[in-house]
Design a protein around this motif. Structure first.
Motif, PDB file in Angstrom:
ATOM      1  N   TYR A  19      74.958  42.183  10.922  1.00 32.38           N
ATOM      2  CA  TYR A  19      75.887  43.184  11.462  1.00 32.38           C
ATOM      3  C   TYR A  19      75.154  44.471  11.868  1.00 32.38           C
ATOM      4  CZ  TYR A  19      79.271  40.169   9.068  1.00 32.38           C
ATOM      5  OH  TYR A  19      80.020  39.109   8.644  1.00 32.38           O
ATOM      6  N   ARG A  20      74.001  44.334  12.463  1.00 36.91           N
ATOM      7  CA  ARG A  20      73.193  45.519  12.785  1.00 36.91           C
ATOM      8  C   ARG A  20      73.944  46.484  13.691  1.00 36.91           C
ATOM      9  NH1 ARG A  20      68.293  46.459  11.563  1.00 36.91           N
ATOM     10  NH2 ARG A  20      67.947  44.265  11.012  1.00 36.91           N
TER      11      ARG A  20
ATOM     12  N   LEU B 219      79.332  44.207   3.199  1.00 39.07           N
ATOM     13  CA  LEU B 219      78.212  45.091   2.881  1.00 39.07           C
ATOM     14  C   LEU B 219      78.258  45.521   1.418  1.00 39.07           C
ATOM     15  CD1 LEU B 219      75.791  46.841   3.805  1.00 39.07           C
ATOM     16  CD2 LEU B 219      77.460  48.632   4.385  1.00 39.07           C
ATOM     17  N   VAL B 220      79.431  45.939   0.972  1.00 39.22           N
ATOM     18  CA  VAL B 220      79.544  46.438  -0.400  1.00 39.22           C
ATOM     19  C   VAL B 220      79.485  45.299  -1.403  1.00 39.22           C
ATOM     20  CG1 VAL B 220      81.023  47.677  -2.024  1.00 39.22           C
ATOM     21  CG2 VAL B 220      80.848  48.450   0.347  1.00 39.22           C
ATOM     22  N   VAL B 221      80.257  44.260  -1.184  1.00 35.76           N
ATOM     23  CA  VAL B 221      80.406  43.207  -2.189  1.00 35.76           C
ATOM     24  C   VAL B 221      79.199  42.271  -2.243  1.00 35.76           C
ATOM     25  CG1 VAL B 221      81.767  41.154  -2.774  1.00 35.76           C
ATOM     26  CG2 VAL B 221      82.909  43.283  -2.160  1.00 35.76           C
ATOM     27  N   ALA B 222      78.619  41.969  -1.087  1.00 34.18           N
ATOM     28  CA  ALA B 222      77.544  40.989  -1.046  1.00 34.18           C
ATOM     29  C   ALA B 222      76.156  41.601  -1.103  1.00 34.18           C
ATOM     30  CB  ALA B 222      77.667  40.143   0.222  1.00 34.18           C
ATOM     31  N   ALA B 223      76.048  42.933  -0.999  1.00 35.38           N
ATOM     32  CA  ALA B 223      74.718  43.525  -0.926  1.00 35.38           C
ATOM     33  C   ALA B 223      74.547  44.784  -1.760  1.00 35.38           C
ATOM     34  CB  ALA B 223      74.364  43.827   0.536  1.00 35.38           C
TER      35      ALA B 223
ATOM     36  N   LEU C 299      69.226  41.102   0.138  1.00 30.36           N
ATOM     37  CA  LEU C 299      70.663  41.096   0.381  1.00 30.36           C
ATOM     38  C   LEU C 299      71.042  42.145   1.422  1.00 30.36           C
ATOM     39  CD1 LEU C 299      71.837  40.683  -3.314  1.00 30.36           C
ATOM     40  CD2 LEU C 299      71.959  38.957  -1.515  1.00 30.36           C
ATOM     41  N   ARG C 300      70.477  43.341   1.288  1.00 33.44           N
ATOM     42  CA  ARG C 300      70.744  44.374   2.285  1.00 33.44           C
ATOM     43  C   ARG C 300      70.249  43.949   3.656  1.00 33.44           C
ATOM     44  NH1 ARG C 300      70.162  50.557   0.392  1.00 33.44           N
ATOM     45  NH2 ARG C 300      71.347  50.487  -1.561  1.00 33.44           N
ATOM     46  N   GLY C 301      69.042  43.423   3.684  1.00 32.70           N
ATOM     47  CA  GLY C 301      68.455  43.037   4.960  1.00 32.70           C
ATOM     48  C   GLY C 301      69.258  41.963   5.675  1.00 32.70           C
ATOM     49  N   ARG C 302      69.788  41.032   4.926  1.00 32.40           N
ATOM     50  CA  ARG C 302      70.546  39.949   5.556  1.00 32.40           C
ATOM     51  C   ARG C 302      71.885  40.441   6.095  1.00 32.40           C
ATOM     52  NH1 ARG C 302      69.209  33.876   3.961  1.00 32.40           N
ATOM     53  NH2 ARG C 302      66.942  34.103   3.956  1.00 32.40           N
TER      54      ARG C 302
END
Length: 364
Positions: A107-108, A157-161, A99-102
């Motif tokens: 949004y890198r 970032l917060v909600v999905a990962a 999840l973090r990686g995606r």
């Protein structure tokens, strides 16, 4: 090694997905068997369950969500899924790095230089009061510390990962158009997420392999990864390989399966089924040739609702202006058209959206 052609794989997949015969199962049991249902379009799981369960009524899924036996959360492929409470708790930690990686992969640039662990800790601190928040409300509590990223990026970032969340009802209830309100998964279910076991033997990954094959097999390793998005599963496949049977498909790929899982005869009749957008039967594979022709692969990712005829995607469907409209992708025989119309009438009665007309387009 036995070779399974597309028709044999089709019938096996339909049997696992409860699409040959509607199952007499509870909603939580069905959702568990299916390893979850993709649910970013909140009403679609109702259609998927109607096509799979005998006597399904919308209230059964509503009750499972309000009763907290199934939840809406980001999981496989960083997509909102409807999964059982037990699976959400058991699988979430195994999905964290994916999840973090995606999110980072998407949004890198916007997230460059940001310490994700610090953002995660701050997000958890904001949610300690267990008050449901929209993504906007959560971002408002964080943006003073991280003013750089766009609000949408920080929220995703917060909600999905970073912080395992549940989307609360009435979001996802039958005919509800409620917005998304988030609360931590652990607080909603009253139990902490299962931590990843120490060591390198990956029991969660092995469990996911078995569960996936029960719902989608026979399948290749690439299919498994396409379903969940996780890395490291080839090692889990190797760890359970002695438990599995091995086949090949018509293209020479190695396929794995559970020994006692159903593999019906390729000539088993397959009834017409109406599927929702983003259905498991299509998106559960990297190679979708067992269920959809190459010329129509786009329907599986474009959000089209589809119709299975003889087990394969043969049309799309939509409800607009009190009309259930079916758009064939190939010519239907007279018998097939009669079967499509009969199932469409049943679907119209289930949807109960004042559908007054049923129309099947003509294929040029």
């Amino acid at each position: 090694m036995t070779v399974l052609d597309d028709r044999a794989l089709n019938r096996a997949g339909l049997a696992r997905q409860h699409l040959l015969t509607r199952a007499d199962a509870s909603v939580p049991d069905a959702v568990a068997h299916l390893c979850g249902m993709q649910a970013q379009e909140p009403q679609e799981p109702f259609i998927g369950l109607w096509s799979r369960l005998a006597g399904f009524t919308p209230g059964r899924l509503d009750e499972a969500m309000t009763g907290r036996t199934v939840v809406r959360t980001h999981l496989m492929r960083r997509t909102v899924h409807l999964v059982t409470a037990g699976d959400a708790l058991a699988w979430r930690a195994r999905h964290d790095s994916m999840l973090r990686g995606r999110v980072l992969g998407t949004y890198r640039r916007e997230l460059a230089g940001i310490d994700l662990d610090e953002v995660a800790a701050a997000g958890r601190a904001v949610m300690t009061d267990q008050r449901p928040r929209t993504m906007r409300e959560l971002v408002q509590a964080l943006e003073d510390r991280w003013p750089g990223p766009p609000r949408r990026v920080l929220g995703e970032l917060v909600v999905a990962a970073l912080v395992p969340m549940v989307q609360l009802p009435p979001r996802g209830l039958w005919r509800q158009s409620a917005g998304v309100r988030n609360v931590p998964l652990a607080s909603w279910l009253g139990r902490d997420i299962d931590p990843l076991p120490a060591g390198d033997d990956d029991p969660v990954g092995r469990h996911l392999v078995r569960r996936y094959l029960a719902a989608h097999g026979p399948a290749a390793g690439a299919d498994l990864r396409a379903w969940c998005g996780l890395t490291g599963l080839p090692a889990a496949v190797r760890a359970v390989r002695e438990e599995l049977v091995v086949f090949r498909d018509a293209r020479g790929r190695e396929l794995f399966d559970l020994p006692d899982a159903p593999r019906p005869h390729p000539d088993t009749p397959a009834p017409v089924r109406f599927l929702p957008a983003f259905d498991n039967a299509l998106l559960g594979y990297h190679d979708r040739s067992r269920i959809v022709d190459a010329a129509h692969l786009g329907v599986s990712v474009a959000g089209h609702r589809t119709v299975l005829v003889d087990g394969r995607v043969a049309a799309t469907w939509a409800v607009r202006d009190d009309r259930l409209r079916i758009s064939p992708l190939r010519r239907l025989t007279a018998l097939e058209e009669d079967e499509v119309r009969a199932e469409a009438r049943e679907l119209a009665a289930f949807l109960d959206e004042r559908i007054e007309h049923l129309h099947i387009d003509t294929v040029a």
